[in-house]
Design a protein around this motif. Structure first.
Motif, PDB file in Angstrom:
ATOM      1  N   ASP A  86       0.827  -1.208   0.000  1.00  0.00           N
ATOM      2  CA  ASP A  86       0.000   0.000   0.000  1.00  0.00           C
ATOM      3  C   ASP A  86       0.861   1.257   0.000  1.00  0.00           C
ATOM      4  O   ASP A  86       1.867   1.336   0.685  1.00  0.00           O
ATOM      5  CB  ASP A  86      -0.977   0.011   1.186  1.00  0.00           C
ATOM      6  N   TYR A  87       0.425   2.242  -0.795  1.00  0.00           N
ATOM      7  CA  TYR A  87       1.155   3.500  -0.951  1.00  0.00           C
ATOM      8  C   TYR A  87       0.217   4.684  -0.768  1.00  0.00           C
ATOM      9  O   TYR A  87      -0.894   4.693  -1.288  1.00  0.00           O
ATOM     10  CB  TYR A  87       1.787   3.587  -2.347  1.00  0.00           C
ATOM     11  N   THR A  88       0.689   5.681  -0.044  1.00  0.00           N
ATOM     12  CA  THR A  88      -0.045   6.938   0.085  1.00  0.00           C
ATOM     13  C   THR A  88       0.304   7.811  -1.109  1.00  0.00           C
ATOM     14  O   THR A  88       1.483   8.092  -1.350  1.00  0.00           O
ATOM     15  CB  THR A  88       0.342   7.653   1.394  1.00  0.00           C
ATOM     16  N   TYR A  89      -0.717   8.239  -1.837  1.00  0.00           N
ATOM     17  CA  TYR A  89      -0.488   9.029  -3.051  1.00  0.00           C
ATOM     18  C   TYR A  89      -0.668  10.515  -2.797  1.00  0.00           C
ATOM     19  O   TYR A  89      -1.618  10.939  -2.130  1.00  0.00           O
ATOM     20  CB  TYR A  89      -1.435   8.573  -4.172  1.00  0.00           C
ATOM     21  N   PHE A  90       0.256  11.290  -3.346  1.00  0.00           N
ATOM     22  CA  PHE A  90       0.252  12.750  -3.204  1.00  0.00           C
ATOM     23  C   PHE A  90       0.033  13.405  -4.568  1.00  0.00           C
ATOM     24  O   PHE A  90       0.347  12.835  -5.608  1.00  0.00           O
ATOM     25  CB  PHE A  90       1.574  13.236  -2.613  1.00  0.00           C
ATOM     26  N   GLY A  91      -0.511  14.624  -4.517  1.00  0.00           N
ATOM     27  CA  GLY A  91      -0.658  15.418  -5.728  1.00  0.00           C
ATOM     28  C   GLY A  91      -1.885  15.085  -6.549  1.00  0.00           C
ATOM     29  O   GLY A  91      -2.100  15.659  -7.613  1.00  0.00           O
ATOM     30  N   ILE A  92      -2.724  14.141  -6.087  1.00  0.00           N
ATOM     31  CA  ILE A  92      -3.954  13.787  -6.785  1.00  0.00           C
ATOM     32  C   ILE A  92      -5.107  13.805  -5.792  1.00  0.00           C
ATOM     33  O   ILE A  92      -4.907  13.706  -4.578  1.00  0.00           O
ATOM     34  CB  ILE A  92      -3.864  12.396  -7.442  1.00  0.00           C
ATOM     35  N   ALA A  93      -6.325  13.958  -6.320  1.00  0.00           N
ATOM     36  CA  ALA A  93      -7.505  14.001  -5.462  1.00  0.00           C
ATOM     37  C   ALA A  93      -7.738  12.645  -4.804  1.00  0.00           C
ATOM     38  O   ALA A  93      -7.342  11.597  -5.319  1.00  0.00           O
ATOM     39  CB  ALA A  93      -8.740  14.404  -6.277  1.00  0.00           C
ATOM     40  N   GLY A  94      -8.372  12.677  -3.631  1.00  0.00           N
ATOM     41  CA  GLY A  94      -8.701  11.446  -2.934  1.00  0.00           C
ATOM     42  C   GLY A  94      -9.744  10.634  -3.681  1.00  0.00           C
ATOM     43  O   GLY A  94     -10.440  11.141  -4.569  1.00  0.00           O
ATOM     44  N   LYS A 138      13.920   1.977   8.105  1.00  0.00           N
ATOM     45  CA  LYS A 138      12.816   2.898   7.828  1.00  0.00           C
ATOM     46  C   LYS A 138      12.694   3.094   6.320  1.00  0.00           C
ATOM     47  O   LYS A 138      13.677   3.379   5.639  1.00  0.00           O
ATOM     48  CB  LYS A 138      13.050   4.252   8.508  1.00  0.00           C
ATOM     49  N   ARG A 139      11.454   2.944   5.792  1.00  0.00           N
ATOM     50  CA  ARG A 139      11.217   3.075   4.359  1.00  0.00           C
ATOM     51  C   ARG A 139      10.031   4.011   4.153  1.00  0.00           C
ATOM     52  O   ARG A 139       8.881   3.614   4.328  1.00  0.00           O
ATOM     53  CB  ARG A 139      10.920   1.713   3.744  1.00  0.00           C
ATOM     54  N   PHE A 140      10.317   5.242   3.800  1.00  0.00           N
ATOM     55  CA  PHE A 140       9.250   6.206   3.540  1.00  0.00           C
ATOM     56  C   PHE A 140       8.680   5.896   2.163  1.00  0.00           C
ATOM     57  O   PHE A 140       9.375   5.965   1.151  1.00  0.00           O
ATOM     58  CB  PHE A 140       9.808   7.628   3.593  1.00  0.00           C
ATOM     59  N   LYS A 141       7.384   5.567   2.116  1.00  0.00           N
ATOM     60  CA  LYS A 141       6.748   5.101   0.882  1.00  0.00           C
ATOM     61  C   LYS A 141       5.690   6.097   0.436  1.00  0.00           C
ATOM     62  O   LYS A 141       4.832   6.504   1.223  1.00  0.00           O
ATOM     63  CB  LYS A 141       6.089   3.750   1.123  1.00  0.00           C
ATOM     64  N   PHE A 142       5.736   6.466  -0.848  1.00  0.00           N
ATOM     65  CA  PHE A 142       4.668   7.325  -1.370  1.00  0.00           C
ATOM     66  C   PHE A 142       4.574   7.158  -2.875  1.00  0.00           C
ATOM     67  O   PHE A 142       5.476   6.609  -3.531  1.00  0.00           O
ATOM     68  CB  PHE A 142       4.918   8.792  -1.011  1.00  0.00           C
ATOM     69  N   GLY A 143       3.461   7.627  -3.437  1.00  0.00           N
ATOM     70  CA  GLY A 143       3.242   7.517  -4.863  1.00  0.00           C
ATOM     71  C   GLY A 143       2.795   8.842  -5.461  1.00  0.00           C
ATOM     72  O   GLY A 143       2.317   9.717  -4.754  1.00  0.00           O
ATOM     73  N   VAL A 144       2.978   8.951  -6.788  1.00  0.00           N
ATOM     74  CA  VAL A 144       2.523  10.126  -7.540  1.00  0.00           C
ATOM     75  C   VAL A 144       2.008   9.651  -8.891  1.00  0.00           C
ATOM     76  O   VAL A 144       2.367   8.565  -9.363  1.00  0.00           O
ATOM     77  CB  VAL A 144       3.646  11.163  -7.752  1.00  0.00           C
ATOM     78  N   SER A 145       1.136  10.444  -9.525  1.00  0.00           N
ATOM     79  CA  SER A 145       0.675  10.168 -10.887  1.00  0.00           C
ATOM     80  C   SER A 145       1.044  11.326 -11.782  1.00  0.00           C
ATOM     81  O   SER A 145       0.669  12.473 -11.498  1.00  0.00           O
ATOM     82  CB  SER A 145      -0.841   9.952 -10.899  1.00  0.00           C
ATOM     83  N   CYS A 146       1.814  11.046 -12.823  1.00  0.00           N
ATOM     84  CA  CYS A 146       2.341  12.095 -13.692  1.00  0.00           C
ATOM     85  C   CYS A 146       1.648  12.080 -15.052  1.00  0.00           C
ATOM     86  O   CYS A 146       1.171  11.044 -15.514  1.00  0.00           O
ATOM     87  CB  CYS A 146       3.846  11.907 -13.908  1.00  0.00           C
TER      88      CYS A 146
END
Length: 286
Positions: free
Chosen positions: A109-117, A276-284
């Motif tokens: 599971d990844y928390t996504y930034f820069g896009i709407a929920g 520690k592994r900081f996990k996140f996602g983005v959509s370009c």
């Protein structure tokens, strides 16, 4: 005359013997009392050390767990036993966390930034990442510290009475988290331990976790900006590296199934340091 002198001598000797006995009695009593006080002092010192050890052990384990959990969820320490809950006004899991069923070195599971929920909520607020992240960490650590301090019952069984002397509105536990080059956790647990008119006080403790969420959050912001400019997985990864430097390892992946946002490319990133592994996602954009 000689007889009277002998009687007087015996009287004097008798008085001296009585005085010696009295003096020895008082000296023995003082020694016993001092011995008792020393024993009590040692017991208080040992008990306080045991209490300190419990608090410091709780704080260390919980702080490490909180930071690890936050890093796994894009900076938000979510209580996974309550549906990824952190009281920010929205549910992280059902709005901003996307899953992939792919076997990798990390969780899916990844928390996504820069896009709407998912439910149409606005994107996660980049300008509040540090505030919201610190808030979730404080809530996570607070709740688990309250539970951990139930271990004080072992001292109650020995006759000690622990009493909350402050911070009552927060169940006697106050947490403050400072996000900087490291995560510094301060806890205030004002308690008075008493037994037989003796006692000691405890209050503040500190623990530091070797991970910088501020660097991770700065990397997220840089990644989102590069992504909005039409960046590729590689260019976003390079932008992240420029923020975190060589102290952290950066790994990028292409999402293993359809994009999070139709018509865009979804990427996932790890910013790693030790365990520690900081996990996140983005959509370009294409």
């Amino acid at each position: 005359m000689k007889k009277r002198g002998q009687v007087t001598l015996f009287v004097i000797l008798g008085v001296l013997v009585i005085l010696i006995v009295i003096i020895l009695f008082f000296l023995l009593r003082i020694r016993v009392e001092r011995g008792g006080n020393t024993s009590e002092t040692l017991d208080i010192t040992q008990t306080k050390q045991e209490v300190d050890n419990i608090v410091q052990s709780c704080l260390r384990d919980i702080s490490e767990e909180a930071v690890w959990t936050a890093a796994e969820h894009g900076g938000y320490a979510l209580q996974t036993n309550t549906l990824y809950y952190c009281p920010l006004g929205f549910d992280m899991y059902y709005n901003f966390i996307h899953e992939d069923n792919i076997e990798r070195e990390h969780l899916d599971d990844y928390t996504y930034f820069g896009i709407a929920g998912k439910s149409g909520l606005q994107p996660l607020r980049l300008e509040r990442l540090d505030e919201d992240g610190a808030f979730c960490l404080e809530q996570f650590i607070h709740d688990k510290m309250v539970s951990c301090l139930a271990a004080f019952t072992i001292f109650e069984n020995k006759g000690w009475i622990p009493t909350i002397t402050g911070a009552r509105e927060t169940k006697g536990v106050e947490i403050s988290v400072d996000l900087g080059e490291h995560v510094v956790v301060d806890v205030n647990i004002p308690r008075q331990f008493t037994r037989d008119h003796n006692g000691f006080q405890i209050d503040r403790y500190r623990y530091t976790v070797d991970f910088s969420f501020l660097k991770a959050f700065a990397a997220v912001e840089r990644a989102v900006n590069e992504c909005k400019a039409g960046g590729t997985r590689e260019s976003v990864e390079q932008a992240i590296r420029e923020v975190v430097n060589n102290e952290y390892t950066v790994v990028g992946y292409t999402r293993g199934k359809s994009p999070v946002v139709p018509g865009e490319h979804s990427y996932q990133y790890l910013i790693k340091k030790n365990d520690k592994r900081f996990k996140f996602g983005v959509s370009c954009q294409n």
